[in-house]
Design a protein around this motif. Structure first.
Motif, PDB file in Angstrom:
ATOM      1  N   LYS A   1       5.489 -35.650 -15.510  1.00 18.38           N
ATOM      2  CA  LYS A   1       5.539 -36.989 -14.609  1.00 18.38           C
ATOM      3  C   LYS A   1       4.225 -36.860 -13.740  1.00 18.38           C
ATOM      4  O   LYS A   1       3.603 -37.705 -13.155  1.00 18.38           O
ATOM      5  CB  LYS A   1       6.610 -37.121 -13.775  1.00 18.38           C
ATOM      6  CG  LYS A   1       7.895 -37.915 -14.722  1.00 18.38           C
ATOM      7  CD  LYS A   1       9.050 -38.139 -13.848  1.00 18.38           C
ATOM      8  CE  LYS A   1      10.295 -38.637 -14.734  1.00 18.38           C
ATOM      9  NZ  LYS A   1      11.565 -38.861 -14.187  1.00 18.38           N
ATOM     10  N   ALA A   2       4.365 -35.826 -13.064  1.00 14.41           N
ATOM     11  CA  ALA A   2       3.017 -35.310 -12.048  1.00 14.41           C
ATOM     12  C   ALA A   2       1.919 -35.649 -12.654  1.00 14.41           C
ATOM     13  O   ALA A   2       1.026 -36.113 -12.077  1.00 14.41           O
ATOM     14  CB  ALA A   2       3.444 -33.949 -11.383  1.00 14.41           C
ATOM     15  N   LYS A   3       1.723 -34.994 -13.830  1.00 16.54           N
ATOM     16  CA  LYS A   3       0.452 -34.972 -14.472  1.00 16.54           C
ATOM     17  C   LYS A   3      -0.114 -36.367 -14.752  1.00 16.54           C
ATOM     18  O   LYS A   3      -0.980 -36.940 -14.577  1.00 16.54           O
ATOM     19  CB  LYS A   3       0.561 -34.125 -15.877  1.00 16.54           C
ATOM     20  CG  LYS A   3      -0.836 -34.251 -16.535  1.00 16.54           C
ATOM     21  CD  LYS A   3      -0.559 -33.723 -18.020  1.00 16.54           C
ATOM     22  CE  LYS A   3      -1.889 -33.640 -18.903  1.00 16.54           C
ATOM     23  NZ  LYS A   3      -2.645 -34.944 -18.975  1.00 16.54           N
ATOM     24  N   VAL A   4       1.015 -37.317 -15.208  1.00 12.05           N
ATOM     25  CA  VAL A   4       0.798 -38.772 -15.462  1.00 12.05           C
ATOM     26  C   VAL A   4       0.275 -39.348 -14.184  1.00 12.05           C
ATOM     27  O   VAL A   4      -0.811 -39.923 -14.099  1.00 12.05           O
ATOM     28  CB  VAL A   4       1.994 -39.402 -16.221  1.00 12.05           C
ATOM     29  CG1 VAL A   4       1.796 -40.952 -16.027  1.00 12.05           C
ATOM     30  CG2 VAL A   4       2.244 -39.011 -17.547  1.00 12.05           C
ATOM     31  N   LEU A   5       1.120 -39.226 -13.226  1.00  9.76           N
ATOM     32  CA  LEU A   5       0.759 -39.809 -11.727  1.00  9.76           C
ATOM     33  C   LEU A   5      -0.680 -39.332 -11.202  1.00  9.76           C
ATOM     34  O   LEU A   5      -1.588 -40.069 -10.843  1.00  9.76           O
ATOM     35  CB  LEU A   5       1.833 -39.529 -10.767  1.00  9.76           C
ATOM     36  CG  LEU A   5       1.633 -40.110  -9.610  1.00  9.76           C
ATOM     37  CD1 LEU A   5       1.802 -41.586  -9.821  1.00  9.76           C
ATOM     38  CD2 LEU A   5       2.725 -39.728  -8.395  1.00  9.76           C
ATOM     39  N   ARG A   6      -0.966 -38.149 -11.527  1.00 12.29           N
ATOM     40  CA  ARG A   6      -2.271 -37.564 -11.230  1.00 12.29           C
ATOM     41  C   ARG A   6      -3.380 -38.277 -11.864  1.00 12.29           C
ATOM     42  O   ARG A   6      -4.546 -38.643 -11.440  1.00 12.29           O
ATOM     43  CB  ARG A   6      -2.080 -36.197 -11.148  1.00 12.29           C
ATOM     44  CG  ARG A   6      -3.563 -35.226 -10.651  1.00 12.29           C
ATOM     45  CD  ARG A   6      -3.502 -33.645 -10.792  1.00 12.29           C
ATOM     46  NE  ARG A   6      -3.279 -33.261 -12.155  1.00 12.29           N
ATOM     47  CZ  ARG A   6      -2.257 -32.843 -12.864  1.00 12.29           C
ATOM     48  NH1 ARG A   6      -1.315 -32.336 -11.966  1.00 12.29           N
ATOM     49  NH2 ARG A   6      -2.355 -32.523 -14.110  1.00 12.29           N
ATOM     50  N   ASP A   7      -3.405 -38.389 -13.246  1.00  6.00           N
ATOM     51  CA  ASP A   7      -4.192 -39.153 -14.012  1.00  6.00           C
ATOM     52  C   ASP A   7      -4.697 -40.782 -13.940  1.00  6.00           C
ATOM     53  O   ASP A   7      -5.556 -40.751 -13.540  1.00  6.00           O
ATOM     54  CB  ASP A   7      -3.841 -38.920 -15.439  1.00  6.00           C
ATOM     55  CG  ASP A   7      -3.918 -37.407 -16.188  1.00  6.00           C
ATOM     56  OD1 ASP A   7      -4.627 -36.607 -15.338  1.00  6.00           O
ATOM     57  OD2 ASP A   7      -3.411 -37.271 -17.392  1.00  6.00           O
ATOM     58  N   LYS A   8      -3.420 -41.227 -13.399  1.00  2.00           N
ATOM     59  CA  LYS A   8      -3.387 -42.594 -13.038  1.00  2.00           C
ATOM     60  C   LYS A   8      -3.932 -42.792 -11.555  1.00  2.00           C
ATOM     61  O   LYS A   8      -4.704 -43.666 -11.404  1.00  2.00           O
ATOM     62  CB  LYS A   8      -1.908 -43.321 -13.015  1.00  2.00           C
ATOM     63  CG  LYS A   8      -1.182 -43.206 -14.458  1.00  2.00           C
ATOM     64  CD  LYS A   8      -2.248 -43.917 -15.585  1.00  2.00           C
ATOM     65  CE  LYS A   8      -1.700 -43.963 -16.714  1.00  2.00           C
ATOM     66  NZ  LYS A   8      -2.140 -44.252 -17.761  1.00  2.00           N
TER      67      LYS A   8
ATOM     68  N   PRO B   1      -0.525 -32.908  -3.153  1.00  5.19           N
ATOM     69  CA  PRO B   1       0.331 -31.720  -3.639  1.00  5.19           C
ATOM     70  C   PRO B   1       0.625 -31.315  -5.018  1.00  5.19           C
ATOM     71  O   PRO B   1       1.022 -30.311  -5.330  1.00  5.19           O
ATOM     72  CB  PRO B   1       1.772 -32.598  -2.865  1.00  5.19           C
ATOM     73  CG  PRO B   1       1.484 -33.419  -2.150  1.00  5.19           C
ATOM     74  CD  PRO B   1       0.317 -33.840  -2.592  1.00  5.19           C
ATOM     75  N   MET B   2      -0.003 -32.385  -5.833  1.00  8.75           N
ATOM     76  CA  MET B   2       0.131 -32.374  -7.169  1.00  8.75           C
ATOM     77  C   MET B   2      -0.951 -31.492  -7.725  1.00  8.75           C
ATOM     78  O   MET B   2      -1.111 -30.860  -8.823  1.00  8.75           O
ATOM     79  CB  MET B   2       0.092 -33.591  -7.993  1.00  8.75           C
ATOM     80  CG  MET B   2       1.328 -34.425  -7.616  1.00  8.75           C
ATOM     81  SD  MET B   2       1.123 -36.023  -8.377  1.00  8.75           S
ATOM     82  CE  MET B   2       2.096 -37.054  -7.400  1.00  8.75           C
TER      83      MET B   2
ATOM     84  N   ASN C   1      17.527 -26.743 -16.679  1.00  7.45           N
ATOM     85  CA  ASN C   1      16.358 -26.380 -15.809  1.00  7.45           C
ATOM     86  C   ASN C   1      15.052 -26.533 -16.403  1.00  7.45           C
ATOM     87  O   ASN C   1      14.082 -26.978 -15.577  1.00  7.45           O
ATOM     88  CB  ASN C   1      16.907 -25.203 -15.173  1.00  7.45           C
ATOM     89  CG  ASN C   1      17.788 -25.035 -14.158  1.00  7.45           C
ATOM     90  OD1 ASN C   1      18.345 -26.255 -13.656  1.00  7.45           O
ATOM     91  ND2 ASN C   1      18.536 -24.035 -13.946  1.00  7.45           N
ATOM     92  N   GLN C   2      14.886 -26.057 -17.485  1.00 14.36           N
ATOM     93  CA  GLN C   2      13.469 -25.873 -18.131  1.00 14.36           C
ATOM     94  C   GLN C   2      13.080 -27.360 -18.223  1.00 14.36           C
ATOM     95  O   GLN C   2      11.734 -27.803 -18.139  1.00 14.36           O
ATOM     96  CB  GLN C   2      13.379 -25.133 -19.382  1.00 14.36           C
ATOM     97  CG  GLN C   2      12.062 -24.741 -19.864  1.00 14.36           C
ATOM     98  CD  GLN C   2      12.151 -24.005 -21.053  1.00 14.36           C
ATOM     99  OE1 GLN C   2      13.061 -23.189 -21.456  1.00 14.36           O
ATOM    100  NE2 GLN C   2      11.077 -23.935 -21.878  1.00 14.36           N
ATOM    101  N   VAL C   3      13.849 -28.185 -19.020  1.00 17.10           N
ATOM    102  CA  VAL C   3      13.738 -29.395 -19.354  1.00 17.10           C
ATOM    103  C   VAL C   3      13.330 -30.406 -17.995  1.00 17.10           C
ATOM    104  O   VAL C   3      12.373 -31.192 -18.154  1.00 17.10           O
ATOM    105  CB  VAL C   3      14.872 -30.077 -19.949  1.00 17.10           C
ATOM    106  CG1 VAL C   3      14.583 -31.678 -20.257  1.00 17.10           C
ATOM    107  CG2 VAL C   3      14.950 -29.423 -21.547  1.00 17.10           C
ATOM    108  N   LYS C   4      14.052 -30.131 -16.941  1.00 14.11           N
ATOM    109  CA  LYS C   4      13.762 -30.909 -15.736  1.00 14.11           C
ATOM    110  C   LYS C   4      12.492 -30.519 -15.003  1.00 14.11           C
ATOM    111  O   LYS C   4      11.732 -31.422 -14.835  1.00 14.11           O
ATOM    112  CB  LYS C   4      14.887 -30.364 -14.697  1.00 14.11           C
ATOM    113  CG  LYS C   4      16.026 -31.105 -14.790  1.00 14.11           C
ATOM    114  CD  LYS C   4      16.933 -30.783 -13.749  1.00 14.11           C
ATOM    115  CE  LYS C   4      18.443 -31.292 -14.067  1.00 14.11           C
ATOM    116  NZ  LYS C   4      19.312 -30.782 -13.059  1.00 14.11           N
ATOM    117  N   HIS C   5      12.223 -29.100 -15.279  1.00 12.29           N
ATOM    118  CA  HIS C   5      10.984 -28.800 -14.691  1.00 12.29           C
ATOM    119  C   HIS C   5       9.706 -29.266 -15.478  1.00 12.29           C
ATOM    120  O   HIS C   5       8.691 -29.595 -15.104  1.00 12.29           O
ATOM    121  CB  HIS C   5      10.996 -27.258 -14.739  1.00 12.29           C
ATOM    122  CG  HIS C   5       9.417 -26.492 -14.295  1.00 12.29           C
ATOM    123  ND1 HIS C   5       8.933 -26.822 -13.056  1.00 12.29           N
ATOM    124  CD2 HIS C   5       8.635 -25.913 -15.139  1.00 12.29           C
ATOM    125  CE1 HIS C   5       7.987 -25.911 -12.893  1.00 12.29           C
ATOM    126  NE2 HIS C   5       7.438 -25.517 -14.125  1.00 12.29           N
TER     127      HIS C   5
END
Length: 187
Positions: free
Chosen positions: A54-61, A184-185, A44-48
């Motif tokens: 992924k959210a950070k990368v998408l937010r940066d891009k 949302p991010m 669960n921790q790894v998934k989180h």
């Protein structure tokens, strides 16, 4: 001898053996359960962490694409404004080419926009196609006027102006969709 065996068996500390075996089974069961729950928590921790990354990368891009689209929109507006000025001057503005060259856009920025759109924001591709179509319309009108294939300066400048407005609206719509997707991010 048979009596001795029975006597020895009855004197054997069976309760201690049963207690030790029960404790061993309990400890082994506890270790298995603890390991199972630790592994579940780890997954669960790894998934989180993965989803956060992924959210950070998408937010940066998304932020990068948003800024690049803003700069590109301003450049397109200035080029189309120069096209209108050239048309309204009836081909008399000799500094048109130099002016457009000075506007310039950082090298590779347009390729970066296309790459970000293709990799992270594919849903914006139809809007980008519409932007390109309006830019092509503006450029074709300008080139046709420049070559003498179009002679109605008022009509050409109005059409370039309409294409410029359409480009601006489509890019603003793209930026709004990027903001909507990233909202949302950020909270």
């Amino acid at each position: 001898m048979a009596n001795e065996t029975v006597l020895n068996a009855s004197q054997f500390p069976w309760s201690a053996l049963i207690t030790a075996c029960t404790g061993l089974i309990g400890a082994l069961g506890g270790a298995i359960l603890a390991n199972k729950f630790a592994e579940k928590r780890w997954l669960n921790q790894v998934k989180h962490e993965d989803s956060n990354e992924k959210a950070k990368v998408l937010r940066d891009k998304g932020e990068e694409l948003y800024v690049l689209l803003g700069r590109w929109s301003k450049l397109i507006f200035l080029v189309q404004l120069a096209q209108i000025r050239y048309v309204k001057s009836n081909r008399e503005w000799s500094g048109y080419e130099d002016h457009v060259q000075q506007l310039g856009f950082e090298p590779g920025a347009h390729d970066r926009i296309l790459t970000l759109l293709e990799l992270y924001f594919t849903e914006l591709a139809p809007l980008m196609d519409q932007v390109r179509s309006h830019i092509q319309t503006s450029n074709s009108l300008h080139e046709n006027f420049k070559r003498g294939l179009e002679v109605d300066a008022g009509g050409v400048s109005n059409s370039i102006n309409k294409a410029s407005i359409d480009v601006e609206l489509k890019i603003k719509k793209m930026q709004a969709l990027i903001r909507e997707r990233l909202k949302p991010m950020t909270t």
